[in-house]
Design an enzyme around this catalytic site. Structure first.
Site, PDB file in Angstrom:
ATOM      1  N   GLU A  15       5.498   2.096  -8.490  1.00 54.46           N
ATOM      2  CA  GLU A  15       5.877   0.760  -8.020  1.00 54.46           C
ATOM      3  C   GLU A  15       6.707  -0.054  -9.008  1.00 54.46           C
ATOM      4  O   GLU A  15       7.614  -0.738  -8.609  1.00 54.46           O
ATOM      5  CB  GLU A  15       4.603  -0.054  -7.706  1.00 54.46           C
ATOM      6  CG  GLU A  15       3.810   0.452  -6.542  1.00 54.46           C
ATOM      7  CD  GLU A  15       4.386   0.058  -5.201  1.00 54.46           C
ATOM      8  OE1 GLU A  15       5.079  -0.978  -5.102  1.00 54.46           O
ATOM      9  OE2 GLU A  15       4.142   0.796  -4.237  1.00 54.46           O
ATOM     10  N   ASP A  24      11.467  -7.865  -2.289  1.00 54.61           N
ATOM     11  CA  ASP A  24      11.395  -6.408  -2.211  1.00 54.61           C
ATOM     12  C   ASP A  24      12.559  -5.864  -1.374  1.00 54.61           C
ATOM     13  O   ASP A  24      13.439  -6.621  -0.955  1.00 54.61           O
ATOM     14  CB  ASP A  24      10.025  -5.945  -1.697  1.00 54.61           C
ATOM     15  CG  ASP A  24       9.781  -6.242  -0.223  1.00 54.61           C
ATOM     16  OD1 ASP A  24      10.696  -6.701   0.500  1.00 54.61           O
ATOM     17  OD2 ASP A  24       8.649  -6.012   0.229  1.00 54.61           O
TER      18      ASP A  24
END
Length: 174
Positions: A15, A24
């Site tokens: 991540e 994101d």
């Protein structure tokens, strides 16, 4: 089951850590290790501070509780620690543990087919590297990220500055 320290580190290695809010790949305000408003406070859309690494880790551990519970609910057969860690990582990224064919195959006793089915979830194309690492962890027990993760800044508009990232050793915090 519980998530292992190696699993915790592996997932962060997939991540990255961003200590300020960012958008994101879908434009959703996020902070830390994939934390969005859907997971609860703090709301990254309104959060203006910078989290310390220990604060990011604390938030990450709290967020993981629901993912761990969902994997424990979906999986009906005994699994190894590395299989469990791979499944939690998969679910954290996809949210799809309850509907994944790999869980149906696993619960039916076909681990080889379950491992192959990790690759059913390969969109967007840049996720393939992560999915392959999860598949390898599930099938062979081999962690791939060496306990390291990228610490990456984001600018004030929420754009992640990947080129300015640096690798950090997670063993200090996990």
């Amino acid at each position: 089951m519980t998530f292992s320290k190696d699993g915790l580190r592996e997932l962060i290695g997939h991540e990255a850590i961003v200590q300020t809010r960012y958008r994101d790949s879908k434009g959703i305000w996020t902070i830390g290790v994939g934390h969005t408003a859907n997971a609860g406070a703090p709301d990254p859309k309104t959060y203006r501070g910078e989290m310390s690494i220990p604060e990011v880790v604390e938030l990450y551990l709290d967020d993981l509780k629901s993912y761990i519970a969902a994997v424990n609910k979906a999986v009906k057969v005994k699994v190894s620690q590395t299989e469990f860690d791979a499944l939690v990582s998969f679910h954290f990224n996809t949210g799809g543990i309850a509907k994944a064919a790999l869980v149906t195959s696993l619960n039916a006793g076909d681990r080889k087919k379950a491992a192959a089915e990790f690759l059913n979830w390969k969109k967007p194309p840049e996720i393939l590297k992560r999915r392959t690492k999860e598949q390898t962890l599930f099938a062979t027990g081999a962690y791939q990220n060496g306990g390291k993760a990228n610490l990456v800044p984001a600018d004030t508009t929420g754009k992640v500055e990947w080129s300015k990232g640096k690798a950090i050793d997670l063993t200090k915090w996990l």
